[in-house]
Design an enzyme around this catalytic site. Sequence first.
Site, PDB file in Angstrom:
ATOM      1  N   ASN A  26       9.691  34.740 -19.021  1.00 41.96           N
ATOM      2  CA  ASN A  26      10.287  35.820 -18.227  1.00 41.96           C
ATOM      3  C   ASN A  26      11.658  36.108 -18.832  1.00 41.96           C
ATOM      4  OD1 ASN A  26      11.408  37.479 -16.317  1.00 41.96           O
ATOM      5  ND2 ASN A  26      11.429  35.946 -14.675  1.00 41.96           N
ATOM      6  N   LYS A  81      13.657  38.440 -18.201  1.00 42.18           N
ATOM      7  CA  LYS A  81      14.589  39.040 -17.234  1.00 42.18           C
ATOM      8  C   LYS A  81      15.309  40.233 -17.874  1.00 42.18           C
ATOM      9  CE  LYS A  81      14.742  34.697 -14.782  1.00 42.18           C
ATOM     10  NZ  LYS A  81      15.449  33.769 -13.918  1.00 42.18           N
ATOM     11  N   HIS A 141       9.224  37.865  -7.687  1.00 41.64           N
ATOM     12  CA  HIS A 141      10.163  36.862  -8.204  1.00 41.64           C
ATOM     13  C   HIS A 141      11.306  36.706  -7.199  1.00 41.64           C
ATOM     14  CE1 HIS A 141      13.261  35.006 -10.663  1.00 41.64           C
ATOM     15  NE2 HIS A 141      12.288  34.583 -11.439  1.00 41.64           N
ATOM     16  N   GLU A 160      14.367  36.604  -7.542  1.00 40.08           N
ATOM     17  CA  GLU A 160      15.487  37.542  -7.746  1.00 40.08           C
ATOM     18  C   GLU A 160      15.146  38.907  -7.150  1.00 40.08           C
ATOM     19  OE1 GLU A 160      15.812  36.799 -11.960  1.00 40.08           O
ATOM     20  OE2 GLU A 160      16.497  34.775 -11.463  1.00 40.08           O
ATOM     21  N   GLU A 217       8.316  28.507  -7.742  1.00 35.85           N
ATOM     22  CA  GLU A 217       9.656  28.461  -8.317  1.00 35.85           C
ATOM     23  C   GLU A 217      10.670  28.161  -7.212  1.00 35.85           C
ATOM     24  OE1 GLU A 217       9.885  30.787 -12.233  1.00 35.85           O
ATOM     25  OE2 GLU A 217      10.222  32.226 -10.643  1.00 35.85           O
ATOM     26  N   GLY A 271      17.446  28.787 -13.129  1.00 34.47           N
ATOM     27  CA  GLY A 271      18.677  29.061 -13.871  1.00 34.47           C
ATOM     28  C   GLY A 271      19.803  28.077 -13.587  1.00 34.47           C
ATOM     29  N   SER A 328      14.084  26.023 -14.454  1.00 35.08           N
ATOM     30  CA  SER A 328      14.717  25.127 -15.425  1.00 35.08           C
ATOM     31  C   SER A 328      13.719  24.281 -16.211  1.00 35.08           C
ATOM     32  CB  SER A 328      15.769  24.235 -14.740  1.00 35.08           C
ATOM     33  OG  SER A 328      16.799  25.038 -14.189  1.00 35.08           O
TER      34      SER A 328
HETATM   35  P1  PGA Z   1      14.719  29.501 -15.546  1.00 32.98           P
HETATM   36  O1  PGA Z   1      14.034  30.770 -14.797  1.00 32.98           O
HETATM   37  O2  PGA Z   1      13.684  28.905 -16.444  1.00 32.98           O
HETATM   38  O3  PGA Z   1      15.878  30.109 -16.313  1.00 32.98           O
HETATM   39  O4  PGA Z   1      15.171  28.568 -14.477  1.00 32.98           O
HETATM   40  C1  PGA Z   1      12.715  30.730 -14.349  1.00 32.98           C
HETATM   41  C2  PGA Z   1      12.363  32.027 -13.672  1.00 32.98           C
HETATM   42  O5  PGA Z   1      13.228  32.595 -12.970  1.00 32.98           O
HETATM   43  O6  PGA Z   1      11.237  32.533 -13.792  1.00 32.98           O
END
Ligand code: PGA
Length: 250
Positions: free
Chosen positions: A9, A11, A95, A97, A166, A172, A212
Site C-alpha cells: 500500500n 499510500k 483502510h 486512514e 490492521e 506506521g 509495521s
Molecule cells: P505500515 O502500514 O506497514 O506502514 O504500518 C500498513 C498499512 O497502513 O496498510
Amino acid sequence: MRKKIVAGNWKMNKTVGEAVELALAVRDGCSDRSDVDVVVCPPFTALKPVSDVIANSPLKLGAQNMHAEKSGAFTGEISPAMLRDVYCHYVILGHSERRSLFGETDAVVNRKVKAALEHHLIPIVCVGETLEQREAGQTETIVRSQVEDSLEGIGEAVARLVIAYEPVWAIGTGRNATPEQAQEVHHLIREVVRAMCGAAAAQAVRIQYGGSVKPSNARELFAKPDIDGGLIGGASLEAPSFLEIVRAAV
Ligand code: PGA
C-alpha cells in the site's frame, strides 16, 4: 491451502516516475513467485503507468480506494469501472486512514465491497481496533462488528475477498502486533466469517495482517495458521524491503 497474498500500500507516495521505477524493481524481483500473490497499490495517478509496466507479469495491480457508484456527479472520485479499465484486480477498502480521516463508516465500506465484487474487483477490506479500544478490552467487539457490518449481505462471495486485520496502533508506528496477538484476532475474524457465510467461505477467505510488517518480523507473522500474508505500508516503498517480505511468504 490458501495462497498467501502480500500487497504493498504505497499510500500518498510516489510520482509517476518513482512509481514506475519501483514497480519495475518489484516485478523483476518476484517474477519467480507464482506461489504467492503479489500486489502493488500505487496512488491513482500512477495506476495506468504501473499497469503498463506489470502487464504480462504475475504482479497484480490494486487501488487504494474507490467510490461505490458506477459514474456521475461525484467530483474527485474514481469508479469501479475506471479501475477495471486500467486492469486493477484489487482495491483496498475501509483502510483505517479512510475511516478516521475521511469519515468512512462500515455502511460506506459495505456499499463499496458490493460494488467492487459486481465489477470483478477483489476487495481488500481493512478492519482493526485503536489503542484505546484494545486497552479497554474491546478488540473483539470492535473487530467483530466491523467484519459483520462491512460484509453484510455478501454471503458466499466472501470466499473471494481478502480481509486485512490492521490494528490502528500498529500502522506506521514501528510497533507491530505480536504473531500471537495477530493470530488471535485472525482466528476470531475467520470464526465471524464462518458464522455469517458458512464453513467453506471461512476456509477460503484470505486474512492479511497489516501494521509495521518488516523483513525482520514478516516470517514469524506469516507462519501463523490464520495469517495469509500481509498488507505492507512503509516497507513497501523500497523494493528490497518489500521483496524480502514477499520472500518470507511461503
Ligand atoms: P505500515 O502500514 O506497514 O506502514 O504500518 C500498513 C498499512 O497502513 O496498510
